[in-house]
Design a protein around this motif. Structure first.
Motif, PDB file in Angstrom:
ATOM      1  N   ASP A 120      -9.024  -4.672  -5.110  1.00  0.00           N
ATOM      2  CA  ASP A 120     -10.798  -4.634  -5.441  1.00  0.00           C
ATOM      3  C   ASP A 120     -11.682  -5.129  -5.905  1.00  0.00           C
ATOM      4  O   ASP A 120     -12.691  -5.569  -5.662  1.00  0.00           O
ATOM      5  N   SER A 121     -10.847  -5.063  -7.472  1.00  0.00           N
ATOM      6  CA  SER A 121     -11.448  -6.192  -8.299  1.00  0.00           C
ATOM      7  C   SER A 121     -10.720  -6.972  -8.489  1.00  0.00           C
ATOM      8  O   SER A 121     -11.650  -8.564  -9.021  1.00  0.00           O
ATOM      9  N   GLY A 122      -9.348  -7.645  -7.843  1.00  0.00           N
ATOM     10  CA  GLY A 122      -8.896  -9.178  -8.806  1.00  0.00           C
ATOM     11  C   GLY A 122      -8.688  -9.035  -9.825  1.00  0.00           C
ATOM     12  O   GLY A 122      -7.499  -9.769 -10.190  1.00  0.00           O
ATOM     13  N   LYS A 123      -8.412  -8.059 -10.618  1.00  0.00           N
ATOM     14  CA  LYS A 123      -8.057  -8.226 -11.889  1.00  0.00           C
ATOM     15  C   LYS A 123      -6.050  -7.987 -11.611  1.00  0.00           C
ATOM     16  O   LYS A 123      -5.879  -7.357 -10.897  1.00  0.00           O
ATOM     17  N   GLU A 124      -5.878  -8.840 -12.685  1.00  0.00           N
ATOM     18  CA  GLU A 124      -3.874  -8.720 -12.611  1.00  0.00           C
ATOM     19  C   GLU A 124      -3.143  -7.449 -13.013  1.00  0.00           C
ATOM     20  O   GLU A 124      -3.716  -6.946 -14.620  1.00  0.00           O
ATOM     21  N   LEU A 125      -2.150  -7.611 -12.509  1.00  0.00           N
ATOM     22  CA  LEU A 125      -1.286  -6.477 -12.578  1.00  0.00           C
ATOM     23  C   LEU A 125      -0.570  -6.421 -13.642  1.00  0.00           C
ATOM     24  O   LEU A 125      -0.179  -5.081 -14.476  1.00  0.00           O
ATOM     25  N   ASP A 138       0.756  -1.083  -0.157  1.00  0.00           N
ATOM     26  CA  ASP A 138       0.018  -0.289   0.344  1.00  0.00           C
ATOM     27  C   ASP A 138       0.918   1.173   0.391  1.00  0.00           C
ATOM     28  O   ASP A 138       0.465   2.028   0.832  1.00  0.00           O
ATOM     29  N   GLY A 139       1.563   1.528  -1.009  1.00  0.00           N
ATOM     30  CA  GLY A 139       2.148   2.818  -1.009  1.00  0.00           C
ATOM     31  C   GLY A 139       1.914   3.844  -1.903  1.00  0.00           C
ATOM     32  O   GLY A 139       0.198   3.958  -2.096  1.00  0.00           O
ATOM     33  N   LYS A 140       2.445   5.010  -2.214  1.00  0.00           N
ATOM     34  CA  LYS A 140       2.084   5.767  -2.462  1.00  0.00           C
ATOM     35  C   LYS A 140       1.426   5.607  -3.920  1.00  0.00           C
ATOM     36  O   LYS A 140       1.055   5.990  -4.913  1.00  0.00           O
ATOM     37  N   GLU A 141       3.058   4.856  -4.660  1.00  0.00           N
ATOM     38  CA  GLU A 141       2.269   4.828  -6.164  1.00  0.00           C
ATOM     39  C   GLU A 141       1.812   3.333  -6.864  1.00  0.00           C
ATOM     40  O   GLU A 141       1.378   3.698  -7.882  1.00  0.00           O
ATOM     41  N   ALA A 142       2.220   2.800  -6.053  1.00  0.00           N
ATOM     42  CA  ALA A 142       1.045   1.648  -6.108  1.00  0.00           C
ATOM     43  C   ALA A 142       0.624   1.292  -5.335  1.00  0.00           C
ATOM     44  O   ALA A 142       0.830   0.654  -4.048  1.00  0.00           O
ATOM     45  N   LYS A 143      -0.604  -0.111  -4.801  1.00  0.00           N
ATOM     46  CA  LYS A 143      -1.459  -0.748  -3.817  1.00  0.00           C
ATOM     47  C   LYS A 143      -1.675  -1.693  -5.136  1.00  0.00           C
ATOM     48  O   LYS A 143      -2.947  -1.955  -5.746  1.00  0.00           O
ATOM     49  N   PHE A 144      -1.562  -3.082  -4.094  1.00  0.00           N
ATOM     50  CA  PHE A 144      -1.903  -4.587  -4.742  1.00  0.00           C
ATOM     51  C   PHE A 144      -1.200  -5.594  -3.602  1.00  0.00           C
ATOM     52  O   PHE A 144      -1.310  -5.134  -2.415  1.00  0.00           O
TER      53      PHE A 144
END
Length: 419
Positions: A241-246, A220-226
């Motif tokens: 939130d959605s489970g979409k692969e990033l 949970d960073g400023k530039e990315a969350k996953f």
């Protein structure tokens, strides 16, 4: 009667106030990074030195306890039952709850069905077992909900049991179910246990490489969350939130050949825009950016560096300018964070290391399978500060809270520090 000037009263209040206790809500601590902000933590102890208490446990397990306030939660076996225990910080059992039965010991003394660690948010505690039982309880031991993950998402097909610890974040609890029976990633509403989302996790892994004993993490960073899952040849990041692969990163096998026994045990760690991705056995360790898109395996601009050695079982640490890898054999490797340059590899305790290292107050705590905890000075120069022995086998990681260290052995729970 003389009155105390306000400035002096404030000073006396500050001096007299105790330091705030740090809770330890997950197996890798407050930020899932293996880092404690506690001060004045013990450096030296033994069976007759600096021990607050020792509480015998009903059975063996390698799960790491979690601590919130004056409550310690841990999973265990009790004969054939799988139980969640609540222990006071004074060393007394408050309650235990059965979540299932049918314990399975694996690889001799290596593990059992109580290997996953619990998690807490300060109001509730969640516990998962390798038989698929997942439950939520309040701090009084009242069951809020319970489900069986195998019944809902398919039978686990994994050689040594599904021992991944779910990760708690926000209003969800996340599970990686990586095995040969159909790998999935699942997000559940933490309050109800109802599914928020579930996605399949495709991979070209084969044979034992389809199995994973690692645990997911949340960044949970400023530039990315996953959510980052680890296993079946890849680390894969998902939208929370959605489970979409990033993005995903692979290529973690030894160069030149595919090792069908390369099952991931060590979990990744992410901090300040960098993810340290371990592999297993003779595999590699890579440092990648948190902002990737798609399959970044061959995209070199997404890498900080690659290191030819991996810790295999203990998870890495990122602290300040350095990355620390505690190898399965007890050797400690220190790398420059930005470049990956190795500063040293030194021997600590030449025994199997199953626990993940913890950083606290400028020191690293490395826990051997024989119960010896080696305390090493952090930084670019190697120095052992202490080696502490309590004579009981340990697979769990050390826990730091309220000036104490909690060690969960196969026999007991120990509180290290003043009474």
């Amino acid at each position: 009667m003389k009155t105390i000037p306000p400035t002096l009263f404030l000073l006396f209040t500050i001096i007299a106030a105790p330091a705030l206790a740090e809770n330890w809500p997950s197996w890798r601590g407050p930020e899932n990074q293996g880092i404690s902000s506690e001060t004045n933590v013990p450096v030296e102890w033994g069976t007759e030195k600096n021990i607050a208490w020792r509480l015998p446990l009903p059975g063996a397990a390698g799960s790491t306890p979690v601590v919130w306030g004056d409550n310690i939660f841990l999973t265990s076996v009790a004969e054939n039952d799988l139980v969640l225990l609540c222990i006071s910080t004074e060393g007394e059992e408050k309650w235990r709850r059965k979540l299932g039965s049918g314990n399975r010991d694996v690889r001799g003394d290596e593990g059992n069905s109580a290997a996953p660690s619990p998690s807490t948010d300060g109001e509730h505690v969640w516990a998962f077992f390798a038989n698929g039982s997942l439950g939520c309880f309040d701090f009084e031991g009242n069951e809020i909900w319970q489900i069986n993950v195998q019944e809902k998402y398919g039978k686990f097909d994994i050689q040594f049991g599904l021992t991944s610890t779910p990760v708690l974040h926000g209003d969800k609890i996340y599970l990686q179910l990586i095995h040969s029976g159909g790998a999935k990633v699942v997000a559940l509403d933490k309050a109800t246990g109802k599914e928020a989302w579930a996605v399949s996790r495709p991979s070209d892994a084969r044979q034992e490489c389809e199995h994973s004993y690692a645990s997911p993490i949340v960044y949970d960073g400023k530039e990315a969350k996953f959510l980052l899952t680890h296993g079946a040849d890849y680390s894969i990041a998902y939208d929370l939130d959605s489970g979409k692969e990033l993005w995903r990163v692979g290529g973690l096998h030894p160069p030149g050949r595919y090792d069908v026994t390369l099952r991931f045990v060590s979990s990744p760690v992410a901090k300040d825009g960098m993810v340290i991705v371990p592999s297993a056995k003779r595999g590699i360790t890579v440092a990648v950016k948190t902002t990737g898109e798609g399959n970044i395996t061959e995209k070199q601009d997404n890498y900080f560096w690659t290191h030819e050695v991996t810790p295999d079982v203990p998870s890495p640490l990122i602290v300040g300018d350095y990355v620390y890898l505690c190898r399965e054999n007890g050797n400690l490797i220190v790398l420059e964070r930005e470049t990956g340059k190795q500063l040293y590899e030194e021997r600590t305790n030449r025994i199997r290391h199953r626990s993940s290292p913890v950083f606290a107050e400028g020191k690293l705590y490395l826990t051997g399978r024989d119960g010896v905890v080696t305390v090493v000075q952090a930084g670019p120069e190697f120095k052992i500060l202490a080696q502490n022995e309590i004579g009981e086998a340990i697979a769990a990681s050390p826990v730091f809270s309220n000036g104490r260290i909690y060690l969960r052995t196969f026999d007991a729970l120990w509180a290290i520090g003043s009474e």
